[in-house]
Design a protein around this motif. Structure first.
Motif, PDB file in Angstrom:
ATOM      1  N   ASP A   1     -16.358   4.960-110.422  1.00 14.02           N
ATOM      2  CA  ASP A   1     -15.873   3.804-109.672  1.00 14.02           C
ATOM      3  C   ASP A   1     -16.230   3.895-108.190  1.00 14.02           C
ATOM      4  O   ASP A   1     -16.358   4.986-107.626  1.00 14.02           O
ATOM      5  CB  ASP A   1     -14.350   3.699-109.817  1.00 14.02           C
ATOM      6  N   TRP A   2     -16.347   2.727-107.588  1.00 14.66           N
ATOM      7  CA  TRP A   2     -16.522   2.584-106.144  1.00 14.66           C
ATOM      8  C   TRP A   2     -15.432   1.648-105.624  1.00 14.66           C
ATOM      9  O   TRP A   2     -14.936   0.789-106.357  1.00 14.66           O
ATOM     10  CB  TRP A   2     -17.872   1.942-105.812  1.00 14.66           C
ATOM     11  N   TYR A   3     -15.086   1.797-104.355  1.00 13.59           N
ATOM     12  CA  TYR A   3     -14.286   0.776-103.694  1.00 13.59           C
ATOM     13  C   TYR A   3     -14.770   0.617-102.258  1.00 13.59           C
ATOM     14  O   TYR A   3     -15.464   1.491-101.713  1.00 13.59           O
ATOM     15  CB  TYR A   3     -12.786   1.076-103.753  1.00 13.59           C
ATOM     16  N   SER A   4     -14.467  -0.513-101.668  1.00 16.08           N
ATOM     17  CA  SER A   4     -14.950  -0.831-100.321  1.00 16.08           C
ATOM     18  C   SER A   4     -13.782  -1.142 -99.396  1.00 16.08           C
ATOM     19  O   SER A   4     -12.678  -1.483 -99.845  1.00 16.08           O
ATOM     20  CB  SER A   4     -15.907  -2.026-100.371  1.00 16.08           C
ATOM     21  N   ARG A   5     -14.066  -1.045 -98.094  1.00 15.16           N
ATOM     22  CA  ARG A   5     -13.080  -1.390 -97.071  1.00 15.16           C
ATOM     23  C   ARG A   5     -13.776  -2.155 -95.951  1.00 15.16           C
ATOM     24  O   ARG A   5     -14.781  -1.680 -95.413  1.00 15.16           O
ATOM     25  CB  ARG A   5     -12.418  -0.134 -96.494  1.00 15.16           C
ATOM     26  N   LEU A   6     -13.271  -3.336 -95.623  1.00 17.14           N
ATOM     27  CA  LEU A   6     -13.716  -4.101 -94.465  1.00 17.14           C
ATOM     28  C   LEU A   6     -12.502  -4.232 -93.558  1.00 17.14           C
ATOM     29  O   LEU A   6     -11.542  -4.932 -93.891  1.00 17.14           O
ATOM     30  CB  LEU A   6     -14.233  -5.479 -94.891  1.00 17.14           C
ATOM     31  N   SER A   7     -12.524  -3.539 -92.420  1.00  9.89           N
ATOM     32  CA  SER A   7     -11.292  -3.419 -91.636  1.00  9.89           C
ATOM     33  C   SER A   7     -11.549  -3.538 -90.145  1.00  9.89           C
ATOM     34  O   SER A   7     -12.666  -3.343 -89.659  1.00  9.89           O
ATOM     35  CB  SER A   7     -10.619  -2.068 -91.928  1.00  9.89           C
ATOM     36  N   ILE A   8     -10.488  -3.873 -89.436  1.00 11.21           N
ATOM     37  CA  ILE A   8     -10.483  -3.824 -87.978  1.00 11.21           C
ATOM     38  C   ILE A   8      -9.338  -2.896 -87.565  1.00 11.21           C
ATOM     39  O   ILE A   8      -8.314  -2.820 -88.244  1.00 11.21           O
ATOM     40  CB  ILE A   8     -10.311  -5.219 -87.338  1.00 11.21           C
ATOM     41  N   ALA A   9      -9.530  -2.169 -86.454  1.00 12.59           N
ATOM     42  CA  ALA A   9      -8.536  -1.185 -86.042  1.00 12.59           C
ATOM     43  C   ALA A   9      -8.454  -1.116 -84.524  1.00 12.59           C
ATOM     44  O   ALA A   9      -9.431  -1.394 -83.813  1.00 12.59           O
ATOM     45  CB  ALA A   9      -8.884   0.193 -86.608  1.00 12.59           C
ATOM     46  N   LEU A  10      -7.290  -0.754 -84.049  1.00 13.21           N
ATOM     47  CA  LEU A  10      -7.062  -0.465 -82.632  1.00 13.21           C
ATOM     48  C   LEU A  10      -6.732   1.014 -82.492  1.00 13.21           C
ATOM     49  O   LEU A  10      -6.001   1.571 -83.319  1.00 13.21           O
ATOM     50  CB  LEU A  10      -5.914  -1.306 -82.074  1.00 13.21           C
ATOM     51  N   SER A  11      -7.262   1.639 -81.452  1.00 17.42           N
ATOM     52  CA  SER A  11      -6.953   3.049 -81.209  1.00 17.42           C
ATOM     53  C   SER A  11      -6.783   3.289 -79.713  1.00 17.42           C
ATOM     54  O   SER A  11      -7.329   2.551 -78.881  1.00 17.42           O
ATOM     55  CB  SER A  11      -8.044   3.963 -81.773  1.00 17.42           C
ATOM     56  N   TYR A  12      -6.037   4.348 -79.404  1.00 13.94           N
ATOM     57  CA  TYR A  12      -5.711   4.675 -78.007  1.00 13.94           C
ATOM     58  C   TYR A  12      -6.123   6.118 -77.733  1.00 13.94           C
ATOM     59  O   TYR A  12      -5.788   7.028 -78.503  1.00 13.94           O
ATOM     60  CB  TYR A  12      -4.216   4.497 -77.759  1.00 13.94           C
ATOM     61  N   GLU A  13      -6.850   6.339 -76.653  1.00 12.95           N
ATOM     62  CA  GLU A  13      -7.348   7.671 -76.314  1.00 12.95           C
ATOM     63  C   GLU A  13      -6.340   8.457 -75.483  1.00 12.95           C
ATOM     64  O   GLU A  13      -5.607   7.886 -74.667  1.00 12.95           O
ATOM     65  CB  GLU A  13      -8.672   7.563 -75.562  1.00 12.95           C
ATOM     66  N   PHE A  14      -6.332   9.771 -75.689  1.00 14.77           N
ATOM     67  CA  PHE A  14      -5.446  10.655 -74.928  1.00 14.77           C
ATOM     68  C   PHE A  14      -6.074  12.042 -74.861  1.00 14.77           C
ATOM     69  O   PHE A  14      -7.116  12.304 -75.471  1.00 14.77           O
ATOM     70  CB  PHE A  14      -4.056  10.710 -75.570  1.00 14.77           C
ATOM     71  N   GLY A  15      -5.426  12.938 -74.132  1.00 13.48           N
ATOM     72  CA  GLY A  15      -5.972  14.283 -73.956  1.00 13.48           C
ATOM     73  C   GLY A  15      -7.097  14.289 -72.944  1.00 13.48           C
ATOM     74  O   GLY A  15      -8.234  14.651 -73.259  1.00 13.48           O
ATOM     75  N   GLU A  16      -6.786  13.898 -71.700  1.00 13.16           N
ATOM     76  CA  GLU A  16      -7.817  13.765 -70.676  1.00 13.16           C
ATOM     77  C   GLU A  16      -8.480  15.101 -70.369  1.00 13.16           C
ATOM     78  O   GLU A  16      -7.826  16.133 -70.222  1.00 13.16           O
ATOM     79  CB  GLU A  16      -7.210  13.181 -69.396  1.00 13.16           C
ATOM     80  N   ARG A  17      -9.805  15.069 -70.276  1.00 12.36           N
ATOM     81  CA  ARG A  17     -10.550  16.256 -69.886  1.00 12.36           C
ATOM     82  C   ARG A  17     -10.405  16.475 -68.384  1.00 12.36           C
ATOM     83  O   ARG A  17     -10.379  15.531 -67.603  1.00 12.36           O
ATOM     84  CB  ARG A  17     -12.027  16.120 -70.250  1.00 12.36           C
ATOM     85  N   CYS A  18     -10.383  17.727 -67.999  1.00 11.98           N
ATOM     86  CA  CYS A  18     -10.284  18.070 -66.578  1.00 11.98           C
ATOM     87  C   CYS A  18     -11.647  17.950 -65.934  1.00 11.98           C
ATOM     88  O   CYS A  18     -12.616  18.602 -66.369  1.00 11.98           O
ATOM     89  CB  CYS A  18      -9.729  19.487 -66.427  1.00 11.98           C
ATOM     90  N   ALA A  19     -11.750  17.117 -64.901  1.00 16.11           N
ATOM     91  CA  ALA A  19     -13.056  16.870 -64.256  1.00 16.11           C
ATOM     92  C   ALA A  19     -13.455  17.994 -63.324  1.00 16.11           C
ATOM     93  O   ALA A  19     -14.639  18.156 -63.007  1.00 16.11           O
ATOM     94  CB  ALA A  19     -13.008  15.548 -63.488  1.00 16.11           C
ATOM     95  N   THR A  20     -12.490  18.785 -62.845  1.00 13.53           N
ATOM     96  CA  THR A  20     -12.794  19.837 -61.878  1.00 13.53           C
ATOM     97  C   THR A  20     -12.633  21.249 -62.425  1.00 13.53           C
ATOM     98  O   THR A  20     -13.091  22.206 -61.835  1.00 13.53           O
ATOM     99  CB  THR A  20     -11.889  19.699 -60.631  1.00 13.53           C
ATOM    100  N   CYS A  21     -11.950  21.373 -63.595  1.00 16.43           N
ATOM    101  CA  CYS A  21     -11.784  22.701 -64.193  1.00 16.43           C
ATOM    102  C   CYS A  21     -13.058  23.109 -64.896  1.00 16.43           C
ATOM    103  O   CYS A  21     -13.783  22.287 -65.435  1.00 16.43           O
ATOM    104  CB  CYS A  21     -10.644  22.692 -65.216  1.00 16.43           C
ATOM    105  N   HIS A  22     -13.335  24.393 -64.928  1.00 15.63           N
ATOM    106  CA  HIS A  22     -14.497  24.908 -65.616  1.00 15.63           C
ATOM    107  C   HIS A  22     -14.043  25.693 -66.827  1.00 15.63           C
ATOM    108  O   HIS A  22     -13.719  26.865 -66.744  1.00 15.63           O
ATOM    109  CB  HIS A  22     -15.326  25.804 -64.676  1.00 15.63           C
ATOM    110  N   TYR A  23     -13.981  24.986 -67.957  1.00 14.06           N
ATOM    111  CA  TYR A  23     -13.585  25.629 -69.196  1.00 14.06           C
ATOM    112  C   TYR A  23     -14.286  24.924 -70.347  1.00 14.06           C
ATOM    113  O   TYR A  23     -14.847  23.865 -70.197  1.00 14.06           O
ATOM    114  CB  TYR A  23     -12.061  25.571 -69.404  1.00 14.06           C
ATOM    115  N   VAL A  24     -14.265  25.536 -71.494  1.00 23.16           N
ATOM    116  CA  VAL A  24     -14.902  24.980 -72.681  1.00 23.16           C
ATOM    117  C   VAL A  24     -13.827  24.568 -73.649  1.00 23.16           C
ATOM    118  O   VAL A  24     -12.875  25.295 -73.902  1.00 23.16           O
ATOM    119  CB  VAL A  24     -15.830  26.037 -73.356  1.00 23.16           C
ATOM    120  N   ASP A  25     -13.949  23.331 -74.172  1.00 27.07           N
ATOM    121  CA  ASP A  25     -12.986  22.836 -75.171  1.00 27.07           C
ATOM    122  C   ASP A  25     -12.970  23.768 -76.372  1.00 27.07           C
ATOM    123  O   ASP A  25     -14.011  24.174 -76.850  1.00 27.07           O
ATOM    124  CB  ASP A  25     -13.369  21.417 -75.620  1.00 27.07           C
TER     125      ASP A  25
END
Length: 223
Positions: free
Chosen positions: A199-223
């Motif tokens: 079997d197969w199934y399909s999805r046609l959808s619209i979504a809203l999402s919100y970003e968080f977890g800001e990266r530090c612009a001046t810190c020198h580190y690796v995620d």
């Protein structure tokens, strides 16, 4: 074809991902229409149903994301609507609810985001997605589970710096033949294999999402 394009995108990503995304994560939800393709339907548009999803992304850079999502979809079908005739002139119909959990890789064709001009970020981008997952269906008192291979295309639009609108069409191959219940298993008397007559199934959808977890612009580190 889509799998080959996705493989190329993965290989090309290290050379095209210099643009850094300002946030590491986003979370959101979406709704849309679902479709079914199997023994009781010859077209995914024959019996549209409802689908809803909640998910979260990890965003390593502006050209890619990894998304985990939990979704549900209502599927239905009726062999009386089909041109093909089943053995013994049988006719069947079904309705089921499918719950799915999958993890997908997304490749943005354009560097996606809002930022300084030199970063050349775009407020919209088409993208492709490919992943792996598992689903469980419930129909007529019976349940069945199967691994899945979701694949799709879509468009992302930044409404604001941290708010995203996404439109996506996905096709999901289930490596099983019981999303439509036990009664419709092997109706055409063709033995189901892991990779075919499923079997197969399909999805046609619209979504809203919100970003968080800001990266530090001046810190020198690796995620």
């Amino acid at each position: 074809m889509l799998a080959a394009v996705a493989a190329f995108a993965v290989a090309a990503a290290p050379h095209t991902s210099a643009q850094e995304a300002p946030y590491r994560f986003d979370a959101g939800a979406g709704i849309g229409l679902s479709g079914y393709l199997g023994e009781a339907s010859s077209s995914i548009f024959s019996h549209p149903g409802f689908t809803a999803e909640a998910g979260m992304r990890y965003i390593p850079n502006a050209r890619m994301a990894f998304r985990g999502a939990l979704s549900l979809q209502s599927l239905s079908g009726n062999t009386a609507d089909m041109a093909n005739v089943l053995p013994d002139m049988a006719a069947y119909e079904f309705s089921s609810t499918v719950y799915a959990l999958d993890v997908r890789y997304e490749f943005n064709f354009l560097p996606y985001g809002i930022g300084e001009t030199y970063k050349r970020l775009r407020r919209w981008t088409p993208y492709i997605t490919l992943g792996v997952g598992v689903c469980m269906s419930s129909s007529g008192g019976s349940t069945a589970a199967a691994p899945t291979l979701p694949m799709g295309v879509g468009v992302k639009v930044k409404l604001r710096k941290r708010l995203n609108l996404t439109a996506e069409f996905s096709m999901i191959k289930a490596f099983g033949d019981k999303l439509d219940g036990d009664r419709l298993h092997d109706l055409n008397q063709i033995k189901t294999e892991f990779y075919k007559s499923t079997d197969w199934y399909s999805r046609l959808s619209i979504a809203l999402s919100y970003e968080f977890g800001e990266r530090c612009a001046t810190c020198h580190y690796v995620d």
